[in-house]
Design a protein around this motif. Sequence first.
Motif, PDB file in Angstrom:
ATOM      1  N   ALA A  38       8.684 -18.136   5.859  1.00 29.48           N
ATOM      2  CA  ALA A  38       7.635 -18.646   4.970  1.00 29.48           C
ATOM      3  C   ALA A  38       8.239 -19.313   3.746  1.00 29.48           C
ATOM      4  N   ALA A  39       9.350 -18.763   3.256  1.00 36.57           N
ATOM      5  CA  ALA A  39       9.987 -19.347   2.075  1.00 36.57           C
ATOM      6  C   ALA A  39      10.804 -20.581   2.411  1.00 36.57           C
ATOM      7  N   ARG A  40      11.289 -20.673   3.671  1.00 39.04           N
ATOM      8  CA  ARG A  40      12.110 -21.809   4.092  1.00 39.04           C
ATOM      9  C   ARG A  40      11.553 -22.361   5.396  1.00 39.04           C
ATOM     10  N   PRO A  41      10.462 -23.107   5.343  1.00 39.47           N
ATOM     11  CA  PRO A  41       9.825 -23.588   6.576  1.00 39.47           C
ATOM     12  C   PRO A  41      10.561 -24.725   7.254  1.00 39.47           C
ATOM     13  N   GLY A  42      11.592 -25.267   6.603  1.00 43.71           N
ATOM     14  CA  GLY A  42      12.310 -26.374   7.210  1.00 43.71           C
ATOM     15  C   GLY A  42      11.396 -27.568   7.431  1.00 43.71           C
ATOM     16  N   PRO A  43      11.498 -28.221   8.591  1.00 42.99           N
ATOM     17  CA  PRO A  43      10.672 -29.413   8.831  1.00 42.99           C
ATOM     18  C   PRO A  43       9.272 -29.093   9.330  1.00 42.99           C
ATOM     19  N   TYR A  44       8.948 -27.804   9.483  1.00 42.78           N
ATOM     20  CA  TYR A  44       7.688 -27.415  10.122  1.00 42.78           C
ATOM     21  C   TYR A  44       6.633 -27.063   9.080  1.00 42.78           C
ATOM     22  N   ARG A  45       5.382 -27.388   9.399  1.00 41.93           N
ATOM     23  CA  ARG A  45       4.260 -27.084   8.523  1.00 41.93           C
ATOM     24  C   ARG A  45       3.217 -26.318   9.327  1.00 41.93           C
ATOM     25  N   PHE A  46       3.512 -25.026   9.532  1.00 43.13           N
ATOM     26  CA  PHE A  46       2.609 -24.190  10.307  1.00 43.13           C
ATOM     27  C   PHE A  46       1.294 -23.979   9.552  1.00 43.13           C
ATOM     28  N   GLY A  47       0.222 -23.756  10.326  1.00 44.88           N
ATOM     29  CA  GLY A  47      -1.045 -23.424   9.708  1.00 44.88           C
ATOM     30  C   GLY A  47      -0.932 -22.172   8.859  1.00 44.88           C
ATOM     31  N   ALA A  48      -0.098 -21.227   9.294  1.00 44.29           N
ATOM     32  CA  ALA A  48       0.201 -20.034   8.507  1.00 44.29           C
ATOM     33  C   ALA A  48       1.471 -19.422   9.068  1.00 44.29           C
ATOM     34  N   ILE A  49       2.276 -18.855   8.183  1.00 46.18           N
ATOM     35  CA  ILE A  49       3.462 -18.102   8.600  1.00 46.18           C
ATOM     36  C   ILE A  49       3.578 -16.910   7.668  1.00 46.18           C
ATOM     37  N   GLY A  50       3.451 -15.713   8.229  1.00 44.91           N
ATOM     38  CA  GLY A  50       3.337 -14.507   7.428  1.00 44.91           C
ATOM     39  C   GLY A  50       4.652 -14.045   6.830  1.00 44.91           C
ATOM     40  N   GLU A  51       4.524 -13.145   5.880  1.00 42.35           N
ATOM     41  CA  GLU A  51       5.690 -12.554   5.225  1.00 42.35           C
ATOM     42  C   GLU A  51       6.548 -11.800   6.237  1.00 42.35           C
ATOM     43  N   GLY A  52       7.855 -12.002   6.161  1.00 44.38           N
ATOM     44  CA  GLY A  52       8.775 -11.295   7.037  1.00 44.38           C
ATOM     45  C   GLY A  52       8.950 -11.925   8.401  1.00 44.38           C
ATOM     46  N   THR A  53       8.216 -12.982   8.704  1.00 46.08           N
ATOM     47  CA  THR A  53       8.364 -13.656   9.999  1.00 46.08           C
ATOM     48  C   THR A  53       9.570 -14.591   9.960  1.00 46.08           C
ATOM     49  N   ARG A  54      10.289 -14.646  11.083  1.00 47.94           N
ATOM     50  CA  ARG A  54      11.515 -15.446  11.133  1.00 47.94           C
ATOM     51  C   ARG A  54      11.652 -16.095  12.507  1.00 47.94           C
ATOM     52  N   LEU A  55      11.868 -17.388  12.515  1.00 45.58           N
ATOM     53  CA  LEU A  55      12.166 -18.134  13.737  1.00 45.58           C
ATOM     54  C   LEU A  55      13.654 -18.407  13.752  1.00 45.58           C
ATOM     55  N   ALA A  56      14.346 -17.853  14.744  1.00 50.32           N
ATOM     56  CA  ALA A  56      15.795 -17.986  14.799  1.00 50.32           C
ATOM     57  C   ALA A  56      16.195 -19.424  15.085  1.00 50.32           C
ATOM     58  N   TYR A  57      17.369 -19.774  14.610  1.00 43.93           N
ATOM     59  CA  TYR A  57      17.939 -21.103  14.855  1.00 43.93           C
ATOM     60  C   TYR A  57      18.925 -21.015  16.019  1.00 43.93           C
TER      61      TYR A  57
END
Length: 259
Positions: A38-57
Motif C-alpha cells: 500500500a505504501a509502495r504501489p509501484g506502477p499499479y493503481r489498485f482499487g484498494a490494497i490493504g495494510e500488510g498486503t504484499r505482492l512479491a517481485y
Amino acid sequence: MPMTRNPLATLAALRRRAVSRAVHRGARWVRDAGAVTAARPGPYRFGAIGEGTRLAYPQGTVFGEQWIRLGEHCVIGEQVTLTAGMMPGLDLGPDPVLLLGNGVVLGRGSHVVASRRVVFGDDVFCGPYVYVTSDNHSYDDVTQPVGRQWPRTAPVEIGSGSWLGAGAVILPGARLGRNVVVAAGAVVRGEVPDHAVVAGAPARIVRRWEPGTGWQPPLRTPAPEPVPEGVTPEQLRALASPAVPGPERPGTLDVPADR
C-alpha cells in the motif's frame, strides 16, 4: 610435507565468493524494492490494497487494477497474474470485479482471471500454480476455431477459510462454501458445500463434515451385482437406465455438461 595451496587459486576462490555474495545481496534488494505494498504501489493503481498486503517481485501479468481490491495482510507470491477484464483498457463499470478478502495467500505462479465478479473470502490459502477464472472458451460453432469464439463467463466465489492445493483449477460458476479443501490438481465447477473435501477432474466430494456426526468417511461405490443368466444386453441396459431417474447419488458434485 603438507601441500601448500596455490595462492592464485585461493585469491580466485575468494573473489568468486565475494561476487556471489554481492549478487545475492543485489537480488534481495531488487526483490524488496520491487515488491508492491500500500505504501509502495509501484506502477499499479489498485482499487484498494490493504495494510500488510504484499505482492512479491517479480509480479505476473496485472491489469484492470482499478477493479481489483485486495484486503489486509494478503500474501501474493512471485509471478502471480491478477487481471480484471478480458484485456487492458476496458471500462468495467463502477463496481469491483476481483476481490480478495483479508489474509488471502496466492502461491507462486497462480492466476486469477476475472471478467465477471470473482470473490475470495477471508483466509483463503492457495498453493502454487492455482488457476481461478470466470471465463472459459466456447465451442458451440464447429466451423470456427475454439479460441476465436466468444467465451462463456460466470461469477466465482470461494468461501472463507478454504484451502486450494497446488495446481487446482476453479472454473466459471464455481461456488465453494466455507473451509472447503480442494485437492491438488482438482478441477472444480458447480457448487461445493461447507466443510467438504473435493478431488479429481471433474472434482467430486470425497469427504464431508456433518453437524452432529463429524467427518464422514469417503463414500465408496458398491461393487456391481452379477448379471443373471439368460439376460440379454438390451435387458441389462434397460435395467441400468430406468425411465424415471433416481435421486442424485450422495457424495458427487453436480457438474453441468455444457460448461
